[in-house]
Design a protein around this motif. Structure first.
Motif, PDB file in Angstrom:
ATOM      1  N   SER A 166       0.061  28.846  85.179  1.00 19.02           N
ATOM      2  CA  SER A 166       0.249  29.993  86.070  1.00 19.02           C
ATOM      3  C   SER A 166       1.325  29.703  87.113  1.00 19.02           C
ATOM      4  O   SER A 166       2.120  30.588  87.468  1.00 19.02           O
ATOM      5  CB  SER A 166      -1.068  30.362  86.759  1.00 19.02           C
ATOM      6  N   GLN A 167       1.382  28.479  87.583  1.00 17.57           N
ATOM      7  CA  GLN A 167       2.406  28.087  88.562  1.00 17.57           C
ATOM      8  C   GLN A 167       3.791  28.139  87.916  1.00 17.57           C
ATOM      9  O   GLN A 167       4.742  28.633  88.508  1.00 17.57           O
ATOM     10  CB  GLN A 167       2.130  26.676  89.073  1.00 17.57           C
ATOM     11  N   VAL A 168       3.901  27.630  86.698  1.00 20.48           N
ATOM     12  CA  VAL A 168       5.168  27.664  85.972  1.00 20.48           C
ATOM     13  C   VAL A 168       5.601  29.119  85.757  1.00 20.48           C
ATOM     14  O   VAL A 168       6.759  29.473  85.986  1.00 20.48           O
ATOM     15  CB  VAL A 168       5.064  26.921  84.624  1.00 20.48           C
ATOM     16  N   ALA A 169       4.667  29.959  85.338  1.00 20.43           N
ATOM     17  CA  ALA A 169       4.988  31.370  85.107  1.00 20.43           C
ATOM     18  C   ALA A 169       5.444  32.055  86.404  1.00 20.43           C
ATOM     19  O   ALA A 169       6.444  32.791  86.409  1.00 20.43           O
ATOM     20  CB  ALA A 169       3.781  32.091  84.514  1.00 20.43           C
ATOM     21  N   CYS A 170       4.727  31.813  87.487  1.00 19.41           N
ATOM     22  CA  CYS A 170       5.117  32.419  88.774  1.00 19.41           C
ATOM     23  C   CYS A 170       6.467  31.881  89.249  1.00 19.41           C
ATOM     24  O   CYS A 170       7.280  32.637  89.795  1.00 19.41           O
ATOM     25  CB  CYS A 170       4.039  32.184  89.826  1.00 19.41           C
ATOM     26  N   ASP A 171       6.717  30.604  89.059  1.00 18.66           N
ATOM     27  CA  ASP A 171       8.000  30.020  89.452  1.00 18.66           C
ATOM     28  C   ASP A 171       9.145  30.637  88.652  1.00 18.66           C
ATOM     29  O   ASP A 171      10.177  31.011  89.217  1.00 18.66           O
ATOM     30  CB  ASP A 171       7.991  28.506  89.264  1.00 18.66           C
ATOM     31  N   LEU A 172       8.968  30.745  87.330  1.00 18.47           N
ATOM     32  CA  LEU A 172      10.023  31.334  86.504  1.00 18.47           C
ATOM     33  C   LEU A 172      10.223  32.808  86.826  1.00 18.47           C
ATOM     34  O   LEU A 172      11.362  33.300  86.849  1.00 18.47           O
ATOM     35  CB  LEU A 172       9.702  31.135  85.021  1.00 18.47           C
ATOM     36  N   LEU A 173       9.144  33.505  87.112  1.00 21.39           N
ATOM     37  CA  LEU A 173       9.265  34.899  87.546  1.00 21.39           C
ATOM     38  C   LEU A 173      10.000  34.977  88.884  1.00 21.39           C
ATOM     39  O   LEU A 173      10.795  35.894  89.116  1.00 21.39           O
ATOM     40  CB  LEU A 173       7.876  35.541  87.650  1.00 21.39           C
ATOM     41  N   GLY A 174       9.780  34.001  89.748  1.00 24.83           N
ATOM     42  CA  GLY A 174      10.497  33.942  91.021  1.00 24.83           C
ATOM     43  C   GLY A 174      11.994  33.772  90.824  1.00 24.83           C
ATOM     44  O   GLY A 174      12.799  34.386  91.546  1.00 24.83           O
ATOM     45  N   VAL A 175      12.396  32.961  89.845  1.00 21.77           N
ATOM     46  CA  VAL A 175      13.828  32.816  89.541  1.00 21.77           C
ATOM     47  C   VAL A 175      14.393  34.160  89.103  1.00 21.77           C
ATOM     48  O   VAL A 175      15.466  34.580  89.552  1.00 21.77           O
ATOM     49  CB  VAL A 175      14.067  31.738  88.450  1.00 21.77           C
ATOM     50  N   LEU A 176      13.665  34.860  88.242  1.00 17.06           N
ATOM     51  CA  LEU A 176      14.108  36.179  87.775  1.00 17.06           C
ATOM     52  C   LEU A 176      14.206  37.172  88.931  1.00 17.06           C
ATOM     53  O   LEU A 176      15.199  37.899  89.063  1.00 17.06           O
ATOM     54  CB  LEU A 176      13.164  36.700  86.690  1.00 17.06           C
TER      55      LEU A 176
END
Length: 192
Positions: A166-176
């Motif tokens: 979930s942290q990885v997903a939120c981080d990658l969404l943050g980059v987007l």
């Protein structure tokens, strides 16, 4: 805008409270809480800030502006004293920790960007700078979330032993989100 998002994320991480939810099944790897939301916003801020910092080296005026901000930051942190309570209360870090953590990264980025501006100035234009910022953030996320925390250490504690998806997903969404903010503000600035 990048610094504002980062500061907002730090505040949200400290003061936002809600019961975490599972994104996928009932697995701890997919648990999303206030920290993950703060990460999303903070990573978006890092992406925007990274883009600005990189692209600013294409202009001598902005290089001078960055240098002035760097000097102001160093003088500001030095004038706070080692045990500034308001900084710790607001963000959970001491001025010395802030200075040590940021100065090495910032100095390395200055050297790299100065060399890039000299050798390949086209890399500092709008789109390449945004792509470099996004790639840097994705690589950093990968190293931290997929290697360091599961297998080496989590801050001062032992390795987690599992990947917090979930942290990885939120981080990658943050980059987007950060990239989209840069594109949107650039589009708005160019509209007649």
């Amino acid at each position: 805008m990048g610094v504002t998002l980062i500061m907002l994320a730090i505040k949200l991480n400290r003061f936002l409270t809600f019961d975490p939810i599972y994104l996928v099944g009932q697995r701890r790897e997919w648990l999303v809480g206030p920290r993950e939301i703060a990460h999303l916003i903070g990573i978006a801020g890092c992406t925007v800030g990274g883009w600005y910092f990189i692209s600013s080296f294409a202009s001598k005026l902005l290089i001078c502006w960055n240098l002035a901000l760097t000097v102001a930051f160093v003088v500001g942190v030095a004038s706070m004293g080692p045990e500034s309570q308001w900084l710790y209360d607001a963000f959970g870090i001491t001025p010395l920790e802030l200075y040590v953590n940021l100065s090495t990264i910032y100095l390395g980025a200055w050297i790299w960007l100065a060399l890039t501006a000299w050798a390949v100035p086209n890399m500092l234009r709008f789109r390449p700078a945004l792509i470099i910022s996004c790639i840097f953030m994705v690589v950093t996320i990968g190293l931290w979330e997929l290697y360091t925390q599961p297998f080496v250490h989590v801050y001062d504690g032992p390795a987690r032993g599992w990947i917090q998806a979930s942290q990885v997903a939120c981080d990658l969404l943050g980059v987007l989100v950060g990239a989209l903010l840069v594109l949107f503000t650039n589009y708005q600035a160019r509209r007649p």
